[in-house]
Design a protein around this motif. Structure first.
Motif, PDB file in Angstrom:
ATOM      1  N   VAL A  59       0.946  -1.221  -0.048  1.00  0.00           N
ATOM      2  CA  VAL A  59       0.001   0.080   0.214  1.00  0.00           C
ATOM      3  C   VAL A  59       0.856   1.107   0.215  1.00  0.00           C
ATOM      4  O   VAL A  59       0.578   2.253  -0.947  1.00  0.00           O
ATOM      5  N   THR A 117      -5.921   6.670   5.765  1.00  0.00           N
ATOM      6  CA  THR A 117      -6.962   6.002   5.266  1.00  0.00           C
ATOM      7  C   THR A 117      -6.905   4.838   4.604  1.00  0.00           C
ATOM      8  O   THR A 117      -7.779   3.946   4.637  1.00  0.00           O
ATOM      9  N   GLU A 118      -5.597   4.406   3.896  1.00  0.00           N
ATOM     10  CA  GLU A 118      -5.260   3.247   3.185  1.00  0.00           C
ATOM     11  C   GLU A 118      -4.229   2.427   3.783  1.00  0.00           C
ATOM     12  O   GLU A 118      -4.389   1.030   3.573  1.00  0.00           O
TER      13      GLU A 118
END
Lengths: 153, 80
Positions: A59, A117-118
């Motif tokens: 990510v 948020t990820e």
């Protein structure tokens, strides 16, 4: 370059290394996030950061790639710590270099906003209330963080 | 085998970091697997805020799971 690690990092070493990778740059922006010792009504004595090994790195690399597609960046450095941390400890570093300051400012904010948020990290706080009772709680995600990330869409 | 992982609050609520499902679950969607696990008593998975990942990538619950895949159920992230 990204790192997920339990050990602390040295801001000046990271800055010098980023500078060496940015010989054509006109601007470097470095952001450091620190552990706060108060949350809601109780004192946080320590926190533990859990993550999803393998996915976290995927990510973070993806976020850096997105930033490089949006802004003309020369080099990017991201460090996120995991494990047990205490108040005022360094928790995250984002460093970005570019020819001009606006790209460096914006890209560093973008990376932090999307990371929040990820990237699969979770904070568990060890707390002490005013009666001195110890407890543990998982930190809730904040709607303000989701809005901040959505603003980049 | 399908390896199913739980993180953070979900891991604590379920009481384990993961379970293995046999290949009879292959061909089901992530949403169907989540529903089956809820029916088997993992009520912590009954939560609209949960995000799912397939082989370490966030994805939609409609994706189909194959034998050998790694599935993860996660609460909203709180790093940074």
């Amino acid at each position: 370059m990204i790192s997920v690690q339990s050990k602390d990092f040295d801001f000046s070493v990271e800055y010098q290394q980023l500078r060496q990778r940015s010989l054509q740059s006109g601007a470097i922006v470095m952001f450091v996030g620190l552990v706060r010792d108060f949350s809601d009504d109780s004192k946080v004595s320590s926190m533990t950061l859990e993550h999803y090994p393998g996915m976290t790195e995927n990510v973070l690399n993806g976020i850096v790639q997105q930033a490089k597609e949006r802004w003309p960046l020369d080099a990017v450095r991201v460090i996120h710590r995991v494990g047990e941390l205490h108040a005022s400890d360094q928790i995250v570093l984002v460093g970005v270099s570019s020819a001009h300051r606006i790209a460096a400012y914006e890209a560093s904010q973008f990376i932090m906003d999307i990371l929040k948020t990820e990237a699969p990290f979770w904070k568990k706080e060890s707390t002490e209330n005013i009666q001195g009772e110890a407890g543990e709680r998982w930190v809730d995600a904040k709607a303000s963080d989701s809005k901040q990330a959505a603003d980049w869409q | 085998m399908i390896n199913v992982l739980f993180f953070a609050r979900l891991k604590d609520d379920i009481g384990q970091a993961g379970i293995e499902l046999d290949d009879s679950y292959a061909g089901k969607t992530l949403a169907q697997i989540q529903q089956v696990l809820i029916e088997q008593g993992l009520s912590a998975l009954k939560d609209d805020s949960i995000r799912v990942a397939l082989n370490k990538n966030f994805c939609t619950p409609e994706l189909v799971v194959n034998a050998g895949d790694e599935v993860a159920f996660m609460p909203p992230v709180t790093g940074g």
